[in-house]
Design a protein around this motif. Structure first.
Motif, mmCIF file in Angstrom:
data_model
loop_
_atom_site.group_PDB
_atom_site.id
_atom_site.type_symbol
_atom_site.label_atom_id
_atom_site.label_comp_id
_atom_site.label_asym_id
_atom_site.label_seq_id
_atom_site.Cartn_x
_atom_site.Cartn_y
_atom_site.Cartn_z
ATOM 1 N N ASP A 106 -87.212 18.849 20.244
ATOM 2 C CA ASP A 106 -86.200 19.589 20.502
ATOM 3 C C ASP A 106 -85.949 20.855 20.209
ATOM 4 O OD1 ASP A 106 -85.616 17.263 21.685
ATOM 5 O OD2 ASP A 106 -83.664 16.432 21.114
ATOM 6 N N ASP A 107 -85.462 21.218 19.475
ATOM 7 C CA ASP A 107 -86.001 22.359 18.060
ATOM 8 C C ASP A 107 -86.244 23.461 19.319
ATOM 9 O OD1 ASP A 107 -84.334 20.838 16.522
ATOM 10 O OD2 ASP A 107 -86.085 20.853 15.219
ATOM 11 N N VAL B 285 -87.992 22.866 22.566
ATOM 12 C CA VAL B 285 -87.260 23.158 23.895
ATOM 13 C C VAL B 285 -86.212 24.332 23.682
ATOM 14 C CG1 VAL B 285 -86.640 21.607 25.516
ATOM 15 C CG2 VAL B 285 -88.153 20.894 24.428
ATOM 16 N N ASN B 286 -85.085 23.703 22.764
ATOM 17 C CA ASN B 286 -84.118 25.304 22.557
ATOM 18 C C ASN B 286 -84.628 25.918 22.499
ATOM 19 O OD1 ASN B 286 -81.845 22.945 23.162
ATOM 20 N ND2 ASN B 286 -82.256 22.473 21.489
ATOM 21 N N ALA B 287 -85.411 26.373 21.997
ATOM 22 C CA ALA B 287 -86.204 27.865 21.612
ATOM 23 C C ALA B 287 -86.632 28.399 22.325
ATOM 24 C CB ALA B 287 -87.338 27.849 20.005
#
Length: 241
Positions: free
Chosen positions: A139-140, A142-144
């Motif tokens: 998730d980190d 993808v959020n980046a």
């Protein structure tokens, strides 16, 4: 360039700090040196940095240069091992982030695995990229701005990524291949695609390691207590002065 030593004449920077995953640094270092490469372990401080085996302390590795002493222009590629603590320390270091950005700006090959891509995310280098990592940081990434794939190896131009120790047999030859090439290969995946879904359970490797880990020794418990007491005493002295 000989087939026996395909990396002869190449110099690789291995950027790592305390808490690096032992197999993710030591095994690639050996493979790189056997392939003829010169490798510098670059870190936040001088001395010997401590590795871990998942969550347990492991042996130390000597540091060749600090980040302030290392010039990215002297290197042909960058290795970023994982572990949980190591990339968390590096991503909070402005010089470490700038060091990594220099390799990306020159389109030099970067090989990383496990939690290593955290550093790339904090350096602002993942928008539009396709990669993999330890599933827990999906998730980190993808959020980046990245596309995350649940595969043992993902190639995207100059970036080669892998999920962790469980994929070491695939990561080492992929790492050697990317450092051997004179120019990045085209991406093996379509950029800007859809990320693979989150996993429904954590990797069994991590769960099993915690289940079968030894109980802390009396010496370790006492040592932790003494360190905490010493730090508290130092704070008290500082507040009085």
């Amino acid at each position: 360039m000989s087939t026996r030593h395909p990396l002869k004449g190449r110099t690789i920077a291995a950027l790592a700090a305390d808490g690096f995953e032992q197999v993710e640094l030591v095994i690639p270092l050996r493979a790189l040196k056997r392939a003829g490469a010169k490798v510098d372990v670059v870190s936040l401080r001088h001395g010997r940095i401590r590795g871990v085996n998942l969550h347990l302390p492991a042996s130390r590795v000597g540091v060749d240069k600090t980040i302030s002493e290392a010039d990215p222009g002297d290197y042909d590629g960058l290795l970023l091992p994982g572990g949980f603590i190591n990339p968390d320390l590096l991503r909070q270091s402005a010089p470490a982030r700038e060091f990594v950005r220099a390799f990306a700006a020159s389109d030099k090959p970067i090989a990383t695995l496990c939690h290593g891509p955290w550093v790339l995310a904090s350096a602002g280098l993942l928008a539009g990229r396709t990669l993999t990592s330890w599933p827990g940081i999906r998730d980190d990434l993808v959020n980046a701005g990245a596309t995350w794939l649940d595969q043992e190896i993902v190639r995207d131009g100059n970036l080669t990524t892998s999920r962790g120790p469980q994929d070491m047999a695939a990561f080492v030859p992929a790492m050697l291949a990317t450092f051997t090439e004179t120019a990045p290969e085209p991406s093996t995946t379509a950029p800007g695609g859809e990320s693979d879904p989150q996993r429904n359970a954590p990797p069994g490797l991590a769960v099993a390691a915690l289940r079968w880990s030894p109980k802390p020794s009396v010496t370790a418990v006492v040592g932790i207590g003494l360190v905490a007491a010493a730090r508290q005493a130092m704070r008290g002295q500082a507040s009085q002065s």
